[in-house]
Design an enzyme around this catalytic site. Structure first.
Site, PDB file in Angstrom:
ATOM      1  N   TYR A   1     -19.915  22.191  -4.094  1.00  0.00           N
ATOM      2  CA  TYR A   1     -19.301  23.480  -4.402  1.00  0.00           C
ATOM      3  C   TYR A   1     -19.677  23.925  -5.814  1.00  0.00           C
ATOM      4  CZ  TYR A   1     -15.719  26.978  -5.362  1.00  0.00           C
ATOM      5  OH  TYR A   1     -15.066  28.129  -5.711  1.00  0.00           O
TER       6      TYR A   1
ATOM      7  N   HIS B   1       0.869  -1.179   0.000  1.00  0.00           N
ATOM      8  CA  HIS B   1       0.000   0.000   0.000  1.00  0.00           C
ATOM      9  C   HIS B   1       0.903   1.225   0.000  1.00  0.00           C
ATOM     10  CE1 HIS B   1      -4.135  -1.349   0.850  1.00  0.00           C
ATOM     11  NE2 HIS B   1      -3.548  -2.375   1.450  1.00  0.00           N
TER      12      HIS B   1
END
Length: 142
Positions: A125, A64
Site C-alpha cells: 500500500y 496464549h
C-alpha cells in the site's frame, strides 16, 4: 472477524496483541482449578482496563492470549498487567504454587502485534501510493 475500530479524542485505533507467557521452569502447574481461576483473573483484568479478549487458552505450562488494547498501553505494560495480578492472587489462593517455585511466572514473555492486515499488505500500500489514479505525479509539489 469484522474489524471493530475504537475512538478516542485523538483518533481511532484497532490494536491487538498476541501474548504468551510461561510458569517459572515451564512447570505444568496451570491445570485444574488453577487454570480456571487464572482464566477468571485474566478476564477480570481485561474488563477493568477496558481491553477486549479475543482468544484465551490456558495450557498446563503456558498461556496464549489475544487481546485488543488501547493506544496508551504498551505491549510490555499489557503483558505485565496480566502477569502481575495473576501471580499475586494465584500464589495466595493456591499455596502449592509458593512451595514449588520462587515466583509463578518466568520473567520473559512473547508478544507480537496483530493487525487486520499483513505487513506485506501495508508495505505494498505504501509503495504504490503514487500509482493511484487520483494522485499527482511523484515529486509534484504543487
Amino acid at each position: 472477524m469484522a474489524r471493530k475500530v475504537r475512538r478516542f479524542s485523538g483518533g481511532v485505533y484497532d490494536l491487538g496483541l498476541h501474548v504468551v507467557w510461561c510458569p517459572k521452569y515451564r512447570r505444568p502447574v496451570l491445570g485444574g482449578q488453577v487454570g480456571v481461576r487464572l482464566r477468571e483473573l485474566i478476564e477480570q483484568k481485561a474488563a477493568e482496563r477496558g481491553w477486549e479478549i479475543i482468544a484465551l487458552e490456558v495450557m498446563p505450562d503456558h498461556v496464549h492470549l489475544f487481546v485488543k488494547h488501547d493506544p496508551k498501553s504498551s505491549s510490555s505494560y499489557v503483558a505485565n498487567q496480566f502477569k502481575g495480578i495473576t501471580s499475586r492472587v494465584l500464589r495466595a489462593e493456591f499455596p502449592h504454587l509458593k512451595s514449588r517455585m520462587p515466583t509463578l511466572w518466568s520473567s520473559s514473555y512473547f508478544v507480537a502485534s496483530v493487525g487486520a492486515v499483513s505487513a506485506a499488505t501495508v508495505e505494498k500500500y505504501i509503495n504504490t501510493q503514487w500509482e493511484r489514479p487520483w494522485k499527482r505525479e511523484k515529486g509534484d509539489a504543487s
